[in-house]
Enzyme design. Sequence first.
Site, short mmCIF file in Angstrom:
data_model
loop_
_atom_site.label_atom_id
_atom_site.label_comp_id
_atom_site.label_asym_id
_atom_site.label_seq_id
_atom_site.Cartn_x
_atom_site.Cartn_y
_atom_site.Cartn_z
N THR A 82 -8.63 0.13 -8.41
CA THR A 82 -9.66 0.04 -9.41
C THR A 82 -8.96 0.50 -10.73
OG1 THR A 82 -9.76 2.45 -9.02
CG2 THR A 82 -11.47 1.01 -7.89
N LYS A 83 -7.56 1.33 -10.56
CA LYS A 83 -6.83 1.50 -11.65
C LYS A 83 -6.28 0.27 -12.38
CE LYS A 83 -6.72 4.93 -13.48
NZ LYS A 83 -7.78 5.66 -14.51
N PRO B 46 -7.87 1.73 -2.16
CA PRO B 46 -8.87 1.31 -3.22
C PRO B 46 -8.88 1.91 -4.65
CG PRO B 46 -9.86 1.86 -1.11
CD PRO B 46 -8.36 2.18 -1.19
N TYR B 47 -8.49 3.32 -4.74
CA TYR B 47 -8.23 3.97 -6.11
C TYR B 47 -7.23 3.14 -6.90
CZ TYR B 47 -6.38 7.12 -9.40
OH TYR B 47 -5.90 7.65 -10.74
N GLY B 48 -6.00 2.85 -6.20
CA GLY B 48 -5.01 2.07 -6.87
C GLY B 48 -5.48 0.87 -7.40
#
Length: 337
Positions: free
Chosen positions: A164-165, A160-162
């Site tokens: 959002t980036k 999920p972090y990737g």
Amino acid sequence: MTSVPRRTTVPAERRAVVTGAAGFIGSHLCEALLQEGWLVTGIDHLRGHPADVAAHNLETLRPDPRFLLVRADLATAELDSLLDGADTVFHLAARPGVRSSWGEEFSEYVDSNVLGAHRLLDAAGRAGVRRVVVSSSSSVYGGAEDGATPETRLPTPLSPYGATKLLTEHLGLAHASRPGARTSVVALRYFTVYGPRQRTDMAIARMIDSALTGSPITVYGDGLQRRDFTFVSDAVRANLLAAQAETQAAAVNVGTGRTVTVLELIDLVGEIVGRPVVYEHSAARDGDARSTHADLTAAVKLLGYQPLVDLRTGIERQVAWRRSLAADIREPQPVGG
């Protein structure tokens, strides 16, 4: 302090805004901008770092009359007045971390990495900011199993972090690509930045602390996963180059083009510190890429960027910095006499 050569082409009164100014890369970038003669407004909500870490990161910035720190959350703050008169915005503020982005905390990633970026880009357009440099991540790719990864590779984030980036940089490129857009955008895809002030949960920081104190760390997976590590001064220089690059909308890799396995890195850190890194293995975790490897062709062509700090030199500098914080280091003593 990050050492960046002064460029006479930058007017003394040019104004920059740096979001995430109290963070690892952001604080180094603010120092470099001041060194080049910029007026700098730093924006940070100061909730992402322990108070003592933020204070240390800002230690050389606060006394400088050309630096103004504004405590504000990009997801809710009134931003137009903060960007008024700014030539360049360097957007580094984000919620970091692959593993914690799974589950209930994801909403915080959306607020920080997506909503905050969108509101900042909207405000930059209204203020007529010439250039926004967006900090992205190699996490947008998901991995590099077959050699160096160019920007033309289809992004497939593994966390999920990737995700959002990736959305953050796409928002930036979309804003810059609108007909008549006054604000241009360069998104920088960092490959694992390290160096003095690195977050304590990052691999090299944990390895150094383990070697200094004898406390064990966990290696997730077999340790043969490969990473492209970028020293912080190279990441800062890429930001300065991106501020002047001739483009309207572009995403660019920032790395070294060289990789090392986690186990090789552990050996190197132990050799530099003079004591072994103590570690134990655990199962691989969701979202961790098997390999990251930057193709720098576009960075060289568009930015004129080349990495200047090799891994050994960079780790030596980070170890020296960590040892300078001697108050909280209890190095193991030799046994016997």
